[in-house]
Design a protein around this motif. Structure first.
Motif, PDB file in Angstrom:
ATOM      1  N   LYS A 310       1.065  13.536   3.150  1.00  0.00           N
ATOM      2  CA  LYS A 310       2.211  12.640   3.071  1.00  0.00           C
ATOM      3  C   LYS A 310       1.808  11.296   3.632  1.00  0.00           C
ATOM      4  O   LYS A 310       1.020  11.247   4.589  1.00  0.00           O
ATOM      5  CB  LYS A 310       3.383  13.171   3.904  1.00  0.00           C
ATOM      6  CG  LYS A 310       4.213  14.190   3.174  1.00  0.00           C
ATOM      7  CD  LYS A 310       5.473  14.471   3.956  1.00  0.00           C
ATOM      8  CE  LYS A 310       6.144  15.719   3.405  1.00  0.00           C
ATOM      9  NZ  LYS A 310       7.039  16.295   4.388  1.00  0.00           N
ATOM     10  N   GLY A 311       2.345  10.232   3.099  1.00  0.00           N
ATOM     11  CA  GLY A 311       1.988   8.920   3.618  1.00  0.00           C
ATOM     12  C   GLY A 311       2.933   7.831   3.145  1.00  0.00           C
ATOM     13  O   GLY A 311       3.865   8.092   2.380  1.00  0.00           O
ATOM     14  N   MET A 312       2.678   6.640   3.629  1.00  0.00           N
ATOM     15  CA  MET A 312       3.486   5.487   3.238  1.00  0.00           C
ATOM     16  C   MET A 312       2.666   4.227   3.514  1.00  0.00           C
ATOM     17  O   MET A 312       1.975   4.152   4.534  1.00  0.00           O
ATOM     18  CB  MET A 312       4.780   5.466   4.060  1.00  0.00           C
ATOM     19  CG  MET A 312       5.817   4.515   3.507  1.00  0.00           C
ATOM     20  SD  MET A 312       7.345   4.624   4.446  1.00  0.00           S
ATOM     21  CE  MET A 312       8.146   5.977   3.635  1.00  0.00           C
ATOM     22  N   ALA A 313       2.756   3.273   2.595  1.00  0.00           N
ATOM     23  CA  ALA A 313       2.006   2.022   2.804  1.00  0.00           C
ATOM     24  C   ALA A 313       2.658   1.224   3.930  1.00  0.00           C
ATOM     25  O   ALA A 313       3.884   1.197   4.053  1.00  0.00           O
ATOM     26  CB  ALA A 313       1.993   1.201   1.519  1.00  0.00           C
ATOM     27  N   THR A 314       1.832   0.572   4.746  1.00  0.00           N
ATOM     28  CA  THR A 314       2.394  -0.224   5.844  1.00  0.00           C
ATOM     29  C   THR A 314       2.774  -1.620   5.382  1.00  0.00           C
ATOM     30  O   THR A 314       3.458  -2.356   6.094  1.00  0.00           O
ATOM     31  CB  THR A 314       1.385  -0.378   6.995  1.00  0.00           C
ATOM     32  OG1 THR A 314       0.234  -1.064   6.477  1.00  0.00           O
ATOM     33  CG2 THR A 314       0.976   0.962   7.584  1.00  0.00           C
ATOM     34  N   GLY A 315       2.261  -2.011   4.219  1.00  0.00           N
ATOM     35  CA  GLY A 315       2.459  -3.392   3.774  1.00  0.00           C
ATOM     36  C   GLY A 315       1.420  -4.325   4.365  1.00  0.00           C
ATOM     37  O   GLY A 315       1.303  -5.483   3.952  1.00  0.00           O
ATOM     38  N   LEU A 316       0.654  -3.851   5.313  1.00  0.00           N
ATOM     39  CA  LEU A 316      -0.402  -4.671   5.921  1.00  0.00           C
ATOM     40  C   LEU A 316      -1.737  -4.342   5.245  1.00  0.00           C
ATOM     41  O   LEU A 316      -1.884  -3.296   4.630  1.00  0.00           O
ATOM     42  CB  LEU A 316      -0.509  -4.384   7.425  1.00  0.00           C
ATOM     43  CG  LEU A 316       0.744  -4.671   8.261  1.00  0.00           C
ATOM     44  CD1 LEU A 316       0.522  -4.237   9.705  1.00  0.00           C
ATOM     45  CD2 LEU A 316       1.085  -6.162   8.191  1.00  0.00           C
ATOM     46  N   SER A 317      -2.667  -5.299   5.397  1.00  0.00           N
ATOM     47  CA  SER A 317      -3.994  -5.087   4.834  1.00  0.00           C
ATOM     48  C   SER A 317      -5.058  -5.466   5.849  1.00  0.00           C
ATOM     49  O   SER A 317      -4.785  -6.155   6.838  1.00  0.00           O
ATOM     50  CB  SER A 317      -4.203  -5.959   3.583  1.00  0.00           C
ATOM     51  OG  SER A 317      -3.313  -5.577   2.568  1.00  0.00           O
ATOM     52  N   GLY A 324     -15.270  -8.479   2.186  1.00  0.00           N
ATOM     53  CA  GLY A 324     -14.171  -9.376   2.531  1.00  0.00           C
ATOM     54  C   GLY A 324     -12.933  -9.121   1.692  1.00  0.00           C
ATOM     55  O   GLY A 324     -11.883  -9.726   1.904  1.00  0.00           O
ATOM     56  N   GLN A 325     -13.030  -8.188   0.735  1.00  0.00           N
ATOM     57  CA  GLN A 325     -11.865  -7.882  -0.116  1.00  0.00           C
ATOM     58  C   GLN A 325     -10.758  -7.235   0.692  1.00  0.00           C
ATOM     59  O   GLN A 325     -11.030  -6.470   1.623  1.00  0.00           O
ATOM     60  CB  GLN A 325     -12.280  -6.904  -1.214  1.00  0.00           C
ATOM     61  CG  GLN A 325     -12.655  -7.611  -2.494  1.00  0.00           C
ATOM     62  CD  GLN A 325     -13.170  -6.615  -3.533  1.00  0.00           C
ATOM     63  OE1 GLN A 325     -13.230  -5.414  -3.289  1.00  0.00           O
ATOM     64  NE2 GLN A 325     -13.562  -7.153  -4.675  1.00  0.00           N
ATOM     65  N   GLU A 326      -9.512  -7.478   0.310  1.00  0.00           N
ATOM     66  CA  GLU A 326      -8.399  -6.872   1.030  1.00  0.00           C
ATOM     67  C   GLU A 326      -8.253  -5.396   0.674  1.00  0.00           C
ATOM     68  O   GLU A 326      -8.380  -5.014  -0.485  1.00  0.00           O
ATOM     69  CB  GLU A 326      -7.097  -7.631   0.737  1.00  0.00           C
ATOM     70  CG  GLU A 326      -7.093  -8.973   1.415  1.00  0.00           C
ATOM     71  CD  GLU A 326      -5.694  -9.564   1.585  1.00  0.00           C
ATOM     72  OE1 GLU A 326      -4.699  -8.841   1.338  1.00  0.00           O
ATOM     73  OE2 GLU A 326      -5.621 -10.739   1.995  1.00  0.00           O
ATOM     74  N   VAL A 327      -8.018  -4.592   1.709  1.00  0.00           N
ATOM     75  CA  VAL A 327      -7.849  -3.146   1.537  1.00  0.00           C
ATOM     76  C   VAL A 327      -6.499  -2.788   2.164  1.00  0.00           C
ATOM     77  O   VAL A 327      -6.233  -3.178   3.300  1.00  0.00           O
ATOM     78  CB  VAL A 327      -8.984  -2.383   2.266  1.00  0.00           C
ATOM     79  CG1 VAL A 327      -8.843  -0.897   2.062  1.00  0.00           C
ATOM     80  CG2 VAL A 327     -10.352  -2.879   1.811  1.00  0.00           C
ATOM     81  N   PRO A 328      -5.629  -2.066   1.433  1.00  0.00           N
ATOM     82  CA  PRO A 328      -4.316  -1.747   1.998  1.00  0.00           C
ATOM     83  C   PRO A 328      -4.416  -0.716   3.133  1.00  0.00           C
ATOM     84  O   PRO A 328      -5.289   0.145   3.116  1.00  0.00           O
ATOM     85  CB  PRO A 328      -3.551  -1.149   0.812  1.00  0.00           C
ATOM     86  CG  PRO A 328      -4.611  -0.604  -0.092  1.00  0.00           C
ATOM     87  CD  PRO A 328      -5.805  -1.512   0.076  1.00  0.00           C
ATOM     88  N   VAL A 329      -3.500  -0.827   4.084  1.00  0.00           N
ATOM     89  CA  VAL A 329      -3.434   0.133   5.186  1.00  0.00           C
ATOM     90  C   VAL A 329      -2.245   1.066   4.976  1.00  0.00           C
ATOM     91  O   VAL A 329      -1.120   0.600   4.805  1.00  0.00           O
ATOM     92  CB  VAL A 329      -3.301  -0.592   6.546  1.00  0.00           C
ATOM     93  CG1 VAL A 329      -3.190   0.431   7.687  1.00  0.00           C
ATOM     94  CG2 VAL A 329      -4.489  -1.521   6.777  1.00  0.00           C
ATOM     95  N   TRP A 330      -2.528   2.346   4.963  1.00  0.00           N
ATOM     96  CA  TRP A 330      -1.500   3.370   4.781  1.00  0.00           C
ATOM     97  C   TRP A 330      -1.350   4.196   6.060  1.00  0.00           C
ATOM     98  O   TRP A 330      -2.306   4.362   6.822  1.00  0.00           O
ATOM     99  CB  TRP A 330      -1.885   4.314   3.633  1.00  0.00           C
ATOM    100  CG  TRP A 330      -1.612   3.721   2.271  1.00  0.00           C
ATOM    101  CD1 TRP A 330      -2.229   2.646   1.709  1.00  0.00           C
ATOM    102  CD2 TRP A 330      -0.645   4.185   1.341  1.00  0.00           C
ATOM    103  NE1 TRP A 330      -1.721   2.388   0.467  1.00  0.00           N
ATOM    104  CE2 TRP A 330      -0.725   3.332   0.201  1.00  0.00           C
ATOM    105  CE3 TRP A 330       0.295   5.217   1.321  1.00  0.00           C
ATOM    106  CZ2 TRP A 330       0.095   3.503  -0.913  1.00  0.00           C
ATOM    107  CZ3 TRP A 330       1.092   5.392   0.203  1.00  0.00           C
ATOM    108  CH2 TRP A 330       1.001   4.517  -0.910  1.00  0.00           C
ATOM    109  N   ILE A 331      -0.152   4.711   6.253  1.00  0.00           N
ATOM    110  CA  ILE A 331       0.007   5.771   7.258  1.00  0.00           C
ATOM    111  C   ILE A 331      -0.200   7.088   6.521  1.00  0.00           C
ATOM    112  O   ILE A 331       0.342   7.265   5.422  1.00  0.00           O
ATOM    113  CB  ILE A 331       1.413   5.749   7.880  1.00  0.00           C
ATOM    114  CG1 ILE A 331       1.653   4.431   8.620  1.00  0.00           C
ATOM    115  CG2 ILE A 331       1.596   6.934   8.826  1.00  0.00           C
ATOM    116  CD1 ILE A 331       3.055   4.298   9.188  1.00  0.00           C
TER     117      ILE A 331
END
Ligand code: ANZ
Ligand code: ZN
Length: 874
Positions: A310-317, A324-331
């Motif tokens: 189970k998880g949810m995106a934090t909206g932060l990267s 240097g590419q942005e990677v999403p942070v999930w819980i």
């Protein structure tokens, strides 16, 4: 003719109390804190005073006693102590149920169980008995706590507990049933409260390394369990810089054992309690609710591993440290806050958990390892899933890192990122620091004082011990110490102001972590253990206990030994040189099943059995109604299956010696032991026969013990050989192999041989006497009461007797039996000298009348197999 002073028939109840009183009166098993000469420390894990002994105890203590008595026979001084692991929850539960103070309950149980143990006939130095719930004992535990706190090896931090909102109390895990409090039935909540921790992780590497020094003395399986529990992983810490520094400035550090997969990271996952997750939740109620949901779930690692992802995106990267590419942070619920940094670089192409998660939440999957090598002609990119977790491959899709292998990639990423402070090598342990605070009454008070001005202050040494009041009856609503100002009100040792004593007590594993050392000088008032006594007796030479303690108890005791060593209290690195883990005791189970599926279990003592000729149970009927019950097979003796057999009943009926012999004979000590009434009766019959043999001999009156070796009959030679072979075998079986079962089997053989022997001369009688006295001596570790009583009739005091010496000359055979065959068929037997010449042997064989009748013509072939047979072919 003199009459023996004993009954003609063996009766345990007539001799056991007398012998036990004799040991008590003479303090036969007392040893000093320091002794001269060879000595040995044999220790069985001490019991929790639950009320009465169970069969597991009997097995454990009999094994320890057999080994102790063996070495005593060998002339060594043996320390075998006994005591009580006396703090703990059952005493509080009993208090709640019966309104009796835990101290009273505990000491009554101790008195009863001590009596039971004495009836087992253990060669224990009872002057060394200790109970961990006495101030004399826990004083020194508190002393060590204070030293460790001052050294920084104990610290305080918040940790999550189960909270019962109705009873207003913290619940142990086993007090939570289906998420509800065991007493109140209220839904259990999680609460964060401050607790003390031992920094065992500081010793993780040493605890791991020193296992190598135990490899000859400990079971392999236990060493492996210890290794896995400590769980050393070699890997890399990698930092992903923040892509939203205005919300969360710090980079996100992950721990990975697969740095080679760095270019395959498609998201980063953090635990629900991770600071970044909490930060993101501040402005996101949905996230906040999700975090709360994760917190309510189980904290057991095993549950997390198998739970639905189970998880949810934090909206932060965060930014990939290489590209240097942005990677999403999930819980993600599969990330543990307590391991590594609580964050994972997710590589769904090569990690199963990440793969499952990415599929569920439609996150990208990027292959970066190719097991066959990217330049391989058979390379098929669509097959990458086959290479989950493969460490054999080469990097692909990884820009300038393509083609590198695991180690090459590790080195390359480290070389690139370390100078930018974005990576470092890291050894990670699975082992966690040991939280020792318990919000319970019946335990060792934590010797700390909480002052509003000065914070946490250790109790000064001259104010130790902090004594636990004993006239308290807990009612289940919280720790009673919190309601006792006379306990908690105190003054701060630092500023002299009003302060509050800590009311939490220590985990009871703390007491059992150092009792083995205390036994060396249990009355010492100057510290944990007298230095000379520790020097003399430690480490424990042989430790014996259940495999259920293979991980935590042994790890904590090993840790404590190192802590005490570093305090200068003990020497050496390990507390237990040799470990024997005893097997379980099993018994038959019987039940009836209702239509609802509910099973009622019947105790084997209440069941009448019918068996077939092989001893298998064919029918079982409950004595209460004479009706059939279902036969459930052998299972570990337990309350839940109601198949416990009360050792007291066996001892009352047959005596301790029978119980001991049965326990040791039925199985090797590390194997499961199947309880069998027939086996108990068999052991009892064996002792009866030993008794009758000795009695019959004694009845014949004074006979010489002097053997004239030069003029022995063949039968006497055979018996002497059997006697001395048995000495050799029993010594080896007990000492080297711990094969007590085969040692007893050898004693049974010696009994048979001696019973068959008919003494026809004084010399024969002397040989018979030697056989009987040897049998009684070798039997002493197993059946000490029988042994001591009968040996006394032969003028010997068991407590002074030494293990018999093997007479090598008795082992050599002077004659041998040769089988004589004609055309391969057995036709006769010959008894000849071992050094007989071949032609003489052939001549004697041919001369046998029963052979001659088959020698119809001249022999064509004459085959001689030395020491065995002659085959005449005609
Ligand atoms: C990337 C990766 C790729 C990983 C791959 C594995 C396979 P051991 O061996 O047990 O130490 N990990 C790290 N911290 C974690 C945490 N707090 N909770 C859950 N999992 C965590 O396991 C180390 C691996 O477990 C790490 O390596 C990390 O996933 C994960 F193809 O990183 B790995
Ligand atoms: Zn103060």
């Amino acid at each position: 003719m003199t009459t023996p002073h004993i009954d003609p028939e063996y009766q345990a109840s007539a001799i056991e109390p007398t012998v036990q009183k004799d040991w008590d009166d003479r303090k036969s098993f007392k040893v000093a804190d320091t002794v001269e000469g060879k000595h040995r420390y044999i220790l069985s894990m001490f019991p929790y005073p639950s009320g009465k002994l169970h069969m597991g105890h009997v097995r454990n203590y009999t094994i320890g006693d057999v080994i102790s008595r063996f070495y005593r026979l060998k002339g060594e001084s043996v320390l075998q102590p006994m005591g009580w692991d006396a703090f703990g929850l059952p005493a509080e539960n009993a208090a709640i149920a019966h309104k009796v103070a835990p101290a009273k309950w505990t000491f009554e149980n101790i008195a009863y169980m001590r009596d039971q143990l004495k009836k087992l006939g253990l060669s224990v130095d009872w002057d060394r008995e200790l109970a961990t719930c006495t101030p004399e004992y826990y004083h020194w535990e508190q002393w060590l706590f204070v030293q460790l706190y001052k050294k920084g090896l104990i610290y305080r931090k918040l940790s999550t507990v189960n909270w019962d909102p109705v009873d207003q109390t913290v619940l142990a895990n086993e007090q939570v049933e289906n998420g509800r409090g065991w007493r109140s039935g209220a839904l259990v909540e999680k609460r964060d409260i401050p607790m003390y921790y031992f920094r065992i992780t500081d010793y993780a590497q040493e605890l791991l390394d020193d296992l190598d020094t135990l490899k000859d003395g400990w079971p392999q399986q236990v060493l492996t369990m210890q290794r896995n529990w400590i769980g050393r992983s070699q890997g890399m810490e990698i930092t992903f810089p923040s892509a939203n520094p205005e919300v969360y400035a710090d980079g996100l550090t992950v721990f990975t054992t697969r740095a080679d997969t760095l270019m395959g990271v498609t998201y980063v996952a953090v635990a629900a309690e991770h600071p970044m997750a909490l930060k993101a939740a501040e402005t996101n109620p949905e996230l906040k609710a999700f975090i709360e949901e994760c917190r309510m779930g189980s904290v057991a690692e095993a549950d997390l591993a198998t739970a639905e992802k189970k998880g949810m995106a934090t909206g932060l990267s965060v930014k990939h440290p290489v590209t240097g590419q942005e990677v999403p942070v999930w819980i993600a619920n599969y990330v543990l806050m307590s391991y590594g940094s609580g964050a994972v670089m997710a590589v769904p192409a090569h990690d199963e958990r990440d793969f499952e998660f990415a599929n569920k939440y439609h996150l990208p999957i990027k292959q970066v390892i190719d097991a066959k090598g990217a330049d391989d002609a058979d390379y098929d990119a669509s097959q990458w899933q086959e290479w989950y977790g493969s460490k054999a491959g080469k990097l692909v899709n990884s820009a300038e890192f393509d083609g590198l292998d695991l180690q090459g990639a590790y080195d390359a990423f480290l070389a690139k990122l370390e100078p930018q402070s974005l990576a470092n090598s890291k050894v990670q342990f699975r082992l966690r620091d040991w939280g020792v605070s318990r919000q319970r009454y019946w335990g060792c008070p934590i010797p700390m004082i909480n002052c509003e001005k000065c914070g946490q202050v250790p109790v000064p040494e001259d104010q130790l011990p902090v004594i636990l009041p004993t006239d308290v009856v807990p009612d289940g609503s919280g720790n009673p110490l919190n309601k006792m100002p006379e306990f908690y009100q105190t003054t701060c040792p630092c500023c002299g102001g009003e302060a509050r004593r800590e009311t939490d007590t220590l985990d009871t594993f703390v007491e059992s972590s150092w009792y083995y050392a205390r036994y060396a000088s249990p009355d010492f008032t100057g510290g944990m253990v007298r230095p000379e006594a520790a020097q003399n007796w430690l480490p424990v030479d042989q430790y014996i206990g259940g495999v259920e303690h293979a991980i935590l108890h042994l790890l904590y005791a090993r840790f404590f030994h190192k802590l005490m060593r570093d305090e200068g209290v003990v020497q050496g690195n390990e507390p237990f040189s040799n470990l024997l883990t005893q097997g379980m005791v099993l018994a038959d189970t019987f039940y009836r099943e209702e239509t609802s599926g509910k099973k009622t279990w019947f105790n084997p003592a209440d069941i009448d059995l019918e068996r077939d000729e092989k001893g298998r149970i064919i029918s079982a009927k409950y004595q209460g109604d004479g009706q059939e019950v279902v036969i459930g097979g052998q299972e570990k003796m337990s309350k839940s299956k109601n198949n416990g057999i009360d050792p007291q009943a066996i001892i009352d009926q047959y005596g301790a010696d029978t119980a001991r012999v049965f326990m040791m004979f039925a199985a090797p000590p590390d194997q499961s032991l199947e309880w069998s009434d027939a086996g108990v009766e068999g052991s009892n019959r064996f002792l009866k026969r030993v008794w009758r043999l000795a009695f019959a001999y004694l009845e014949k009156g004074n006979q010489t013990a002097q053997i004239d070796k030069a003029s022995l009959s063949k039968e006497a030679q055979d018996l002497r050989r059997k006697t001395h072979e048995t000495i050799q075998k029993v010594g080896d079986d007990i000492e080297r192999r711990h094969a007590f079962n085969t040692a007893i089997a050898a004693l049974m053989e010696l009994l048979n041989a001696t019973s068959k022997f008919e003494a026809k001369s004084d010399n024969d009688a002397a040989v018979e006497r030697e056989a009987i006295v040897t049998l009684l001596t070798l039997l002493a570790p197993f059946a000490p009461h029988v042994s001591q009583t009968l040996l006394a009739e032969f003028g010997q005091d068991l407590t002074q007797v030494l293990f018999p010496e093997v007479d090598e000359s008795a082992l050599t055979r002077n004659t041998q039996t040769i089988v004589v065959q004609v055309n391969g068929k057995l036709r006769g037997k010959l008894e000849v000298a071992v050094d007989i010449a071949k032609d003489q042997l052939l001549a004697q064989a041919k001369a046998l009348p029963e052979v001659q009748q088959f020698l119809t013509g001249p022999t064509k072939k004459e085959i001689v197999v030395p020491n065995k047979l002659v085959n005449l072919v005609v």
